[in-house]
Design an enzyme around this catalytic site. Structure first.
Site, PDB file in Angstrom:
ATOM      1  N   ASN A  88       0.794  -1.231   0.000  1.00 45.10           N
ATOM      2  CA  ASN A  88       0.000   0.000   0.000  1.00 45.10           C
ATOM      3  C   ASN A  88       0.830   1.287   0.000  1.00 45.10           C
ATOM      4  OD1 ASN A  88      -2.534   1.660   0.795  1.00 45.10           O
ATOM      5  ND2 ASN A  88      -1.081   2.045   2.457  1.00 45.10           N
ATOM      6  N   TYR A 153       2.758   8.973 -11.614  1.00 46.15           N
ATOM      7  CA  TYR A 153       1.834   8.298 -10.690  1.00 46.15           C
ATOM      8  C   TYR A 153       0.928   7.291 -11.413  1.00 46.15           C
ATOM      9  CZ  TYR A 153      -1.617   7.609  -6.981  1.00 46.15           C
ATOM     10  OH  TYR A 153      -2.455   7.041  -6.060  1.00 46.15           O
ATOM     11  N   LYS A 157       0.688   3.023 -11.363  1.00 45.12           N
ATOM     12  CA  LYS A 157      -0.537   2.300 -10.997  1.00 45.12           C
ATOM     13  C   LYS A 157      -1.018   1.398 -12.147  1.00 45.12           C
ATOM     14  CE  LYS A 157      -0.776   3.938  -6.795  1.00 45.12           C
ATOM     15  NZ  LYS A 157      -0.488   3.087  -5.647  1.00 45.12           N
TER      16      LYS A 157
HETATM   17  P1  NAD Z   1      -0.737   8.692   2.795  1.00 44.39           P
HETATM   18  O1  NAD Z   1       0.197   9.718   2.288  1.00 44.39           O
HETATM   19  O2  NAD Z   1      -1.723   9.064   3.850  1.00 44.39           O
HETATM   20  O3  NAD Z   1       0.039   7.384   3.245  1.00 44.39           O
HETATM   21  C1  NAD Z   1       1.096   6.896   2.507  1.00 44.39           C
HETATM   22  C2  NAD Z   1       1.760   5.807   3.272  1.00 44.39           C
HETATM   23  O4  NAD Z   1       2.913   5.404   2.534  1.00 44.39           O
HETATM   24  C3  NAD Z   1       2.241   6.267   4.643  1.00 44.39           C
HETATM   25  O5  NAD Z   1       2.001   5.252   5.588  1.00 44.39           O
HETATM   26  C4  NAD Z   1       3.731   6.460   4.442  1.00 44.39           C
HETATM   27  O6  NAD Z   1       4.481   6.175   5.600  1.00 44.39           O
HETATM   28  C5  NAD Z   1       4.033   5.435   3.372  1.00 44.39           C
HETATM   29  N1  NAD Z   1       5.238   5.813   2.660  1.00 44.39           N
HETATM   30  C6  NAD Z   1       5.465   6.956   1.952  1.00 44.39           C
HETATM   31  N2  NAD Z   1       6.725   6.949   1.500  1.00 44.39           N
HETATM   32  C7  NAD Z   1       7.303   5.788   1.916  1.00 44.39           C
HETATM   33  C8  NAD Z   1       8.582   5.202   1.758  1.00 44.39           C
HETATM   34  N3  NAD Z   1       9.543   5.794   1.070  1.00 44.39           N
HETATM   35  N4  NAD Z   1       8.813   3.997   2.337  1.00 44.39           N
HETATM   36  C9  NAD Z   1       7.847   3.369   3.036  1.00 44.39           C
HETATM   37  N5  NAD Z   1       6.603   3.873   3.205  1.00 44.39           N
HETATM   38  C10 NAD Z   1       6.357   5.058   2.658  1.00 44.39           C
HETATM   39  O7  NAD Z   1      -1.477   8.195   1.501  1.00 44.39           O
HETATM   40  P2  NAD Z   1      -2.783   7.314   1.222  1.00 44.39           P
HETATM   41  O8  NAD Z   1      -3.725   8.195   0.517  1.00 44.39           O
HETATM   42  O9  NAD Z   1      -3.226   6.561   2.412  1.00 44.39           O
HETATM   43  O10 NAD Z   1      -2.152   6.342   0.122  1.00 44.39           O
HETATM   44  C11 NAD Z   1      -1.985   4.973   0.318  1.00 44.39           C
HETATM   45  C12 NAD Z   1      -2.054   4.305  -1.028  1.00 44.39           C
HETATM   46  O11 NAD Z   1      -3.308   4.573  -1.627  1.00 44.39           O
HETATM   47  C13 NAD Z   1      -0.995   4.782  -2.016  1.00 44.39           C
HETATM   48  O12 NAD Z   1      -0.478   3.672  -2.739  1.00 44.39           O
HETATM   49  C14 NAD Z   1      -1.779   5.682  -2.947  1.00 44.39           C
HETATM   50  O13 NAD Z   1      -1.204   5.746  -4.223  1.00 44.39           O
HETATM   51  C15 NAD Z   1      -3.118   5.004  -2.956  1.00 44.39           C
HETATM   52  N6  NAD Z   1      -4.250   5.822  -3.361  1.00 44.39           N
HETATM   53  C16 NAD Z   1      -4.643   6.884  -2.611  1.00 44.39           C
HETATM   54  C17 NAD Z   1      -5.741   7.621  -3.039  1.00 44.39           C
HETATM   55  C18 NAD Z   1      -6.241   8.802  -2.270  1.00 44.39           C
HETATM   56  O14 NAD Z   1      -7.095   9.523  -2.785  1.00 44.39           O
HETATM   57  N7  NAD Z   1      -5.819   9.013  -1.050  1.00 44.39           N
HETATM   58  C19 NAD Z   1      -6.407   7.279  -4.210  1.00 44.39           C
HETATM   59  C20 NAD Z   1      -5.976   6.189  -4.935  1.00 44.39           C
HETATM   60  C21 NAD Z   1      -4.898   5.468  -4.498  1.00 44.39           C
END
Ligand code: NAD
Length: 245
Positions: A88, A153, A157
């Site tokens: 994730n 990005y 994905k």
């Molecule tokens: P967030 O920024 O709240 O969390 C991201 C997480 O990734 C955190 O726990 C952080 O510690 C971890 N992370 C970041 N850089 C890192 C690194 N170098 N090494 C290890 N861990 C690392 O983001 P989120 O929105 O919860 O995103 C989580 C996933 O969901 C991602 O893959 C993102 O692409 C995907 N996503 C998010 C959304 C959205 O709208 N929030 C939509 C589609 C997909």
């Protein structure tokens, strides 16, 4: 729904990952959350004290096969098995192509794609030995439509979907299911970092009329990780309020 199972969730310290960690714990799993730093791991663990003994934190460099291999072996040594991996951890991008620094493009590939390969490989080795498991990836709705800036990005994905479908075919013989959840706009720090007018504009295009909650994405992971999804592999499950469809 996950009693007796052991799960690793990368990017488990906040947002969608943390919601998934909580959801899995509430459903009886033992959960190892992987974060980028000891401080963020500790901060997340401090919110989960009621699950002491069933939750642990790690912070390997997810782009290092060696560090990830050692960390996952530690999970197995501590809890006896590894049943579920949620890939994730991820970062987003908004640069225009004209301003995109190639180093930043490599950086996003490294976390959003290479780490999915590395963690899946390390987990699958352990899962094969024990007779099966479930690998889950966080994709995105942009893996279907692309997005008008930050091309790195959606590129990662789209590739995560490719890994999901290919590994589902490859690992089926080892009883390892591989699926992805493709969230739409979900209320997390990643979305909080976007300008408010951009979030409003995006929300107005979503048929359900709002952004999603991290828990709604976690519910999809719970279903796909559980035995209720025992005949589902190679699926990309959209959790996006029918955004842009
Ligand atoms: P967030 O920024 O709240 O969390 C991201 C997480 O990734 C955190 O726990 C952080 O510690 C971890 N992370 C970041 N850089 C890192 C690194 N170098 N090494 C290890 N861990 C690392 O983001 P989120 O929105 O919860 O995103 C989580 C996933 O969901 C991602 O893959 C993102 O692409 C995907 N996503 C998010 C959304 C959205 O709208 N929030 C939509 C589609 C997909």
């Amino acid at each position: 729904m996950l009693k007796g199972k052991v799960a690793v969730v990368t990017g488990g310290t906040r947002g969608i990952g943390f919601a998934t960690v909580k959801k899995f714990l509430e459903n009886g799993a033992t959960v190892v959350l992987a974060g980028s730093r000891q401080e963020t791991v500790d901060k997340a663990l401090a919110k989960l004290t009621e699950y002491e003994g069933r939750v642990m934190g790690i912070h390997p460099n997810l782009s290092s096969a060696e560090e990830v291999g050692k960390a996952f072996q530690k999970v197995k040594d501590t809890f006896g098995r590894l049943d579920i991996l949620v890939n994730n951890a991820g970062i987003s991008a908004r640069e225009s192509l004209y301003e995109y620094n190639p180093e930043d493009f490599s950086k996003i590939l490294d976390l959003n794609l290479n780490s999915v390969f590395i963690c899946s490989q390390a987990a699958a080795r352990l899962m094969r030995e024990q007779g099966g498991g479930s690998i889950l990836n966080t994709s995105s709705m942009v893996s279907i439509y692309g997005q008008p800036s930050g091309c790195g990005y959606p590129a990662t994905k789209f590739a995560v979907n490719g890994l999901t479908k290919s590994l589902a075919r490859e690992l089926a013989q080892d009883q390892i299911r591989v699926n992805a959840v493709a969230p739409g706009v979900t209320r997390t720090d990643m979305v909080a970092a976007l300008p408010e007018d951009m979030v409003k504009k995006i929300s107005s295009t979503i048929p359900l009329g709002r952004v999603g909650e991290a828990e709604e994405v976690a519910n999809a992971f719970l279903f796909l990780a559980s035995d209720l999804a025992s005949y589902i592999t190679g699926t990309i499950l959209s959790v996006d309020g029918a955004a842009m469809t």
